[in-house]
Structures are given as C-alpha cells and as structure tokens.
Scaffold this active site. Structure first.
Site, PDB file in Angstrom:
ATOM      1  N   ASP A 206      39.557  61.258  48.144  1.00  0.00           N
ATOM      2  CA  ASP A 206      40.545  60.427  48.856  1.00  0.00           C
ATOM      3  C   ASP A 206      40.853  59.147  48.080  1.00  0.00           C
ATOM      4  O   ASP A 206      40.711  58.041  48.593  1.00  0.00           O
ATOM      5  CB  ASP A 206      40.049  60.033  50.261  1.00  0.00           C
ATOM      6  CG  ASP A 206      39.801  61.231  51.165  1.00  0.00           C
ATOM      7  OD1 ASP A 206      40.534  62.233  51.045  1.00  0.00           O
ATOM      8  OD2 ASP A 206      38.873  61.163  51.984  1.00  0.00           O
TER       9      ASP A 206
ATOM     10  N   GLU B 210      47.237  65.549  56.999  1.00  0.00           N
ATOM     11  CA  GLU B 210      46.382  64.376  56.802  1.00  0.00           C
ATOM     12  C   GLU B 210      46.929  63.500  55.675  1.00  0.00           C
ATOM     13  O   GLU B 210      47.925  63.823  55.041  1.00  0.00           O
ATOM     14  CB  GLU B 210      44.968  64.833  56.408  1.00  0.00           C
ATOM     15  CG  GLU B 210      44.331  65.773  57.392  1.00  0.00           C
ATOM     16  CD  GLU B 210      42.901  66.128  57.006  1.00  0.00           C
ATOM     17  OE1 GLU B 210      42.032  65.942  57.848  1.00  0.00           O
ATOM     18  OE2 GLU B 210      42.650  66.571  55.869  1.00  0.00           O
TER      19      GLU B 210
END
Ligand SMILES: *[C@@H]1O[C@H](CO)[C@@H](O)[C@H](O)[C@H]1NC(C)=O
Ligand SMILES: *[C@@H]1O[C@H](CO)[C@@H](O)[C@H](O)[C@H]1NC(C)=O
Ligand SMILES: *[C@@H]1O[C@H](CO)[C@@H](O)[C@H](O)[C@H]1NC(C)=O
Ligand SMILES: *[C@@H]1O[C@H](CO)[C@@H](O)[C@H](O)[C@H]1NC(C)=O
Length: 322
Positions: A33, A211
């Site tokens: 991420d 997401e």
C-alpha cells in the site's frame, strides 16, 4: 530480416506485454500500500503498511533507504482498533488507519496525523476522523485526501513542499467491500469532518472488493482510481487498477464506457502481466517528470509486495499506464 523482426516484435508486444513493466523491475523495495510524497528539497518519502507505518526515502525515486517507522514507540490511540499494543497500521495516506481483522471485519478507524519533517518519530496524532463498527455497510479503511483541486499525500506543516498545500477544501475518500468507496469533506488542517453524511463514490456489483481509492484532478476532470479483487494472496493475487472520472469530486464518476462507478463501472488500466501479480494499492504523485503511479505487486515468489512505479499518460482524457 527486418520484416521478420518487426513481425516478431509486434506479435510479442500484442500477446505478451499488455502492460508496461514497472520502472526498476523487479523491485528491490518492499512496500505494501505505498504512498509517495516529495518535499521541497527533492527528497522522496515512501510510506507503507506495517507496524507503526514504514518510512523510506530516496533522492532518485529508484533507490530507497529504510528510515524507520512513523511511530517507533507504538500508537496507543489506535490500539482499540488493532487490538495490539504497537499499532498494526495499514494503508497510510494523509491519514492513517488502524485495523485488525481478528477483532472485527468492520471495526476500523482513520486517524489524522501531522509532521513537519515526515520522518520517523515526528508525527503527532490529531484525532480520529471516521470509524466503522460491525453492522456498518462500509469500512473506514484506505484513506485518501484530496486538498483543493489536487491530490496531496501527506501534510507536512511548516515546511514548504509539494506534500503540503493549504487548500480551502479537503475531501477524504475511503472504503472497500460492501457499499464501496465513500467520500466526506473534512476541515483544512484539523481533519474534522463537517457532516455525517457520506457521498457514495463507487460500488461493485455484488458488493465485491473496491479499495485504495485515489482522487486525482487532471484538466476538467476528477479521476477516481480504485483497486479491485484480491490484494494479498501472493502470486494468486488478482488486484487490478480501475478508473472513472467526473467533473465533481463528490460523485457522478463514470468509466470510459459511460457506466457509473456506483453501478459496477471501472475502466481497467493495470492488471497482472509478465512477472507482475496483483498490482494495486496505488497512489499518484505529480512529479517533475510527469504523473507517476506507485503501487504494490507480487512476483512469482509470492512472498513480498514490491514497489511498482510507472508514469500515467492522461493526454487522451483517460489515463494510460506507460
Ligand atoms: C513495539 O515496538 C517496539 C519497536 O519496534 C518493539 O521493540 C517492541 O517489542 C514492540 N512491543 C510489542 C508488545 O510488540
Ligand atoms: C485481543 O487480543 C488478545 C490478546 O492477543 C486476545 O486474547 C483477545 O481475544 C483479542 N480480542 C479480540 C476482540 O479479538
Ligand atoms: C476534531 O475536533 C475535536 C475537538 O472537537 C478534537 O478532539 C479532534 O482531535 C479533532 N480532530 C479530528 C481529526 O477529528
Ligand atoms: C453492474 O450491473 C449493472 C446493472 O445493474 C450493469 O448495467 C453494469 O454493466 C454492471 N457492471 C459490471 C461491471 O458488470
């Protein structure tokens, strides 16, 4: 000879390289991420998921030096959400979240933190922005902050840099499965929400995974990037990057076929290819050599999420990974 090599090249290009490989394949830098930022002196900061949030720096965007974690002594205010003493903090953006799936799949929170240097140990907790509990139809994860018309990654106060911009309007997007990506205005510099009403920005058909939202302004449009499908299953990961656009940051996003992002729309711009598995968890930065997208991906070894970097070409109105 030339016609033969040309034919071979075209065939190869058509069938083997649907997408360009990341810069600096196959990454020597682990980053789950990733979030990219650059300060006024040209130093890049890379933040990524991990206990305390990992920090890496670079001067050339290729070679990264591990600098430590944002909270070396833990982040006690996140403990109720992580059920640990040290903060298993995921998906940093301008805001950070703490989540632990053992506790509850929807017990999540997004916190706001500030720093003047971006370095480990320098961040202060400014408070909880949004949280979710069991029973909510969305999840307070994967924060993304849009300041003014542009996307900035981290608020480094007191330091003139492209990581810091005093915009009059701050807008937070976040979310994942179920009813998808949400958005809410937040007050500049404090991170306080100004309303409890959330905008719905994107939702998959069948409540599937959507997401890692990023809203990026280019030309007349706001572009909403998301990651679909499975993030974190090694070489079986199916994460892929989707995009839609709107003239408003708070809704009305459609994909290149005109399908609303709230109705399952999303134009595919990057998926598994060659030795790259499950690219996603992306972030964007307007850099001096163009707009770059950072993301993570697995290699066939399937053990570590590596940092991928590519440029994005917006010249035809829809971003293309180059
Ligand atoms: C918390 O993190 C610190 C620094 O990484 C480490 O030394 C300590 O063992 C951790 N404590 C727990 C309870 O995990
Ligand atoms: C929180 O962690 C402790 C220690 O690991 C564990 O005993 C407890 O069951 C956890 N609580 C929840 C709600 O998962
Ligand atoms: C919001 O405001 C309250 C005070 O009303 C404060 O305690 C909190 O830290 C602020 N910040 C965030 C991010 O909510
Ligand atoms: C999602 O469902 C709607 C109908 O409800 C359909 O129009 C749309 O094409 C679907 N999107 C995808 C990506 O399957």
């Amino acid at each position: 000879m030339h016609w033969l090599s040309l034919l071979v090249t075209l065939t190869f290009a058509s069938f083997s390289f649907a997408y360009p490989n990341p810069i600096a394949i196959y990454g020597n830098t682990a980053a789950d991420d990733p979030m990219l930022c650059k300060d006024g002196s040209g130093t890049y900061f890379l933040y990524s998921t991990g206990p305390g949030i990992e920090v890496r720096t670079s001067t050339d965007r290729i070679t990264w030096t591990y600098a430590g974690v944002v909270w070396p002594d833990g982040a006690s205010w996140t403990d109720p959400f992580t059920n640990t003493t040290n903060g298993s903090l995921w998906a940093p953006d301008s805001l950070l979240r703490g989540i632990n799936f053992r506790v509850s799949k929807r017990k999540s929170a997004i916190f706001f933190a500030k720093s003047s240097t971006g370095l480990p140990g320098s961040f202060t907790n400014e408070g909880l922005v949004v949280s979710t509990a069991d029973g909510d139809s969305y999840n307070a994860i994967d924060p993304n902050l849009l300041i003014g018309e542009f996307k900035f990654n981290l608020v480094f106060l007191d330091r003139l840099s492209i990581c810091h911009e005093d915009g009059s309007t701050w807008y937070l997007s976040f979310g994942s499965f179920w009813t998808g990506i949400k958005g809410v205005p937040v007050k500049p510099n404090t991170g306080n929400t100004t309303t409890s009403t959330l905008d719905s920005l994107a939702q998959r058909n069948g409540s599937q995974a959507v997401e890692a939202s990023v809203i990026y302004k280019y030309g007349d449009y706001y572009y909403l990037f998301t990651s679909w499908d499975k993030c974190c299953e090694g070489a079986s990961s199916t994460y892929n990057v989707r995009v839609g656009r709107s003239k408003s940051r708070s809704g009305g996003f459609v994909d290149a076929d005109g399908v609303a992002l709230t109705d399952g729309g999303g134009t595919l711009i990057l998926a598994s290819h060659d030795g790259v598995f499950g690219p996603g968890g992306q972030d964007l930065l307007a850099d001096s050599d163009g707009i770059v997208m950072v993301y993570h991906y697995f290699t066939s070894a399937g053990t570590i999420q590596y940092l991928g970097i590519n440029h994005l070409d917006f010249s035809n109105g829809w971003p293309v990974v180059v």
